[in-house]
Design a protein around this motif. Sequence first.
Motif, PDB file in Angstrom:
ATOM      1  N   ALA A   6       4.217   8.325   7.636  1.00  0.00           N
ATOM      2  CA  ALA A   6       4.524   8.955   6.354  1.00  0.00           C
ATOM      3  C   ALA A   6       3.569  10.108   6.075  1.00  0.00           C
ATOM      4  O   ALA A   6       3.959  11.132   5.519  1.00  0.00           O
ATOM      5  N   VAL A  29      -0.759   7.388   8.163  1.00  0.00           N
ATOM      6  CA  VAL A  29      -0.282   6.272   7.344  1.00  0.00           C
ATOM      7  C   VAL A  29       1.137   5.935   7.786  1.00  0.00           C
ATOM      8  O   VAL A  29       2.025   6.802   7.739  1.00  0.00           O
ATOM      9  N   GLN A  31       4.993   4.751   7.915  1.00  0.00           N
ATOM     10  CA  GLN A  31       6.058   4.784   6.916  1.00  0.00           C
ATOM     11  C   GLN A  31       6.272   3.397   6.321  1.00  0.00           C
ATOM     12  O   GLN A  31       6.246   2.393   7.024  1.00  0.00           O
ATOM     13  N   GLY A  32       6.474   3.355   5.019  1.00  0.00           N
ATOM     14  CA  GLY A  32       6.737   2.101   4.315  1.00  0.00           C
ATOM     15  C   GLY A  32       5.508   1.280   4.005  1.00  0.00           C
ATOM     16  O   GLY A  32       5.603   0.229   3.367  1.00  0.00           O
ATOM     17  N   ALA A  33       4.317   1.753   4.431  1.00  0.00           N
ATOM     18  CA  ALA A  33       3.085   0.982   4.233  1.00  0.00           C
ATOM     19  C   ALA A  33       2.523   1.188   2.832  1.00  0.00           C
ATOM     20  O   ALA A  33       2.789   2.192   2.171  1.00  0.00           O
ATOM     21  N   CYS A  35      -1.089   1.709   1.642  1.00  0.00           N
ATOM     22  CA  CYS A  35      -2.353   2.051   2.292  1.00  0.00           C
ATOM     23  C   CYS A  35      -3.474   2.122   1.265  1.00  0.00           C
ATOM     24  O   CYS A  35      -3.380   2.870   0.277  1.00  0.00           O
ATOM     25  N   VAL A 155       6.674   9.455  -0.296  1.00  0.00           N
ATOM     26  CA  VAL A 155       5.276   9.036  -0.341  1.00  0.00           C
ATOM     27  C   VAL A 155       4.753   9.234  -1.754  1.00  0.00           C
ATOM     28  O   VAL A 155       4.964  10.300  -2.347  1.00  0.00           O
ATOM     29  N   ARG A 181       6.848  -1.745  -1.529  1.00  0.00           N
ATOM     30  CA  ARG A 181       6.655  -1.938  -0.094  1.00  0.00           C
ATOM     31  C   ARG A 181       7.973  -1.801   0.668  1.00  0.00           C
ATOM     32  O   ARG A 181       8.986  -2.402   0.309  1.00  0.00           O
ATOM     33  N   THR A 184       9.001   2.931  -0.485  1.00  0.00           N
ATOM     34  CA  THR A 184       8.223   4.153  -0.658  1.00  0.00           C
ATOM     35  C   THR A 184       6.843   3.917  -0.062  1.00  0.00           C
ATOM     36  O   THR A 184       6.221   2.890  -0.322  1.00  0.00           O
ATOM     37  N   SER A 185       6.356   4.829   0.743  1.00  0.00           N
ATOM     38  CA  SER A 185       4.997   4.709   1.280  1.00  0.00           C
ATOM     39  C   SER A 185       4.005   4.998   0.157  1.00  0.00           C
ATOM     40  O   SER A 185       4.185   5.954  -0.600  1.00  0.00           O
ATOM     41  N   CYS A 200      -2.563  -4.446   0.531  1.00  0.00           N
ATOM     42  CA  CYS A 200      -2.444  -3.326   1.473  1.00  0.00           C
ATOM     43  C   CYS A 200      -2.243  -3.806   2.911  1.00  0.00           C
ATOM     44  O   CYS A 200      -2.874  -4.768   3.346  1.00  0.00           O
ATOM     45  N   HIS A 202      -2.401  -1.361   5.348  1.00  0.00           N
ATOM     46  CA  HIS A 202      -3.105  -0.348   6.121  1.00  0.00           C
ATOM     47  C   HIS A 202      -4.298   0.107   5.285  1.00  0.00           C
ATOM     48  O   HIS A 202      -4.213   0.153   4.058  1.00  0.00           O
TER      49      HIS A 202
END
Length: 308
Positions: A6, A29, A31-33, A35, A155, A181, A184-185, A200, A202
């Motif tokens: 992302a 980062v 995608q979808g994480a 962080c 994001v 989760r 959207t990142s 989190c 990440h």
Amino acid sequence: MSQAFAVETFGLTKRFKTALAVNDVNFSVPQGAICGFLGKNGAGKTTTIKMLTGLKKPTSGEFAIMGKKEAFGKGIRQVGYLPDVPGFYGYMTGWEFLDLCARLCNMPEGERKTHVEDLLKQVGLHGVKTKISGYSRGMRQRLGIAQALVNSPAVVFMDEPISALDPMGRRDIMEIIASLRGKTSVVLSTHILSDVENICDHIIIIEKGKVVEQGTLAEIKGRFNRQDAVQVAFYNQEDCDTFAEAMKGQGDFNFTPHQMRLTIQSDKVSTAEISKLTMRVLTETDMPFKGLNVDAPSLDDIFYEVTK
């Protein structure tokens, strides 16, 4: 660049006259994480976020959002941003403010009403008629998250979204963030490390403008210089000593005695196997014990170690 990320940065740097706020930063980062973006005050977190949202011009380096390289002044349409102290028009209601934000995003009139209603439901402000000037700090943070999501970003960057909130407000905001989760990142800056561990998947740690750690929590813990350990507590020292003797013949372990407690570690045997073996020896010897737990390095330990 990989579409799996992302956010990606490539030597991102920001200098203010003689001060180097962000120094050759490289991170990614997924995608979808969700962080966690961590660092002490002055480490460069906010400056980095402002560059990634198009609010500050990098001195050098590049970055990409959803695999597309971006540039200052070009308009980064796939991001949302919640600043640490969001500002609002106090004479408006939450609905009116979000409707204004949707207008600024050129959202067609036919879509705006439904979209604003959905956002208010998502953050728990649906049906609230109070003017924003009468909102609590927690309500303002909820509205801030909603405005960051108005343009349906790929994001969203959140700078200290839970600072100065009471425990209930903090929990509510974290639940809203958790609901994003996979959809959207999220890049989340915060000092509350226990929340980062809980939510989190990440983590990026920055110190003096440089990235000092990044990866999943499991990956970072795997690189940390302290092993997980199994700790058993007893009611008296005699039982503790007897148990230590019984364990010594079971494998290649390191023992650290404490008062009526024994910590067991191994370079060759996994923590799960140590736990299973410990329970078997306790059962076979019919040894009364007060408690058993796995003592793993916490994110607090790691953060202190890499930023001290």
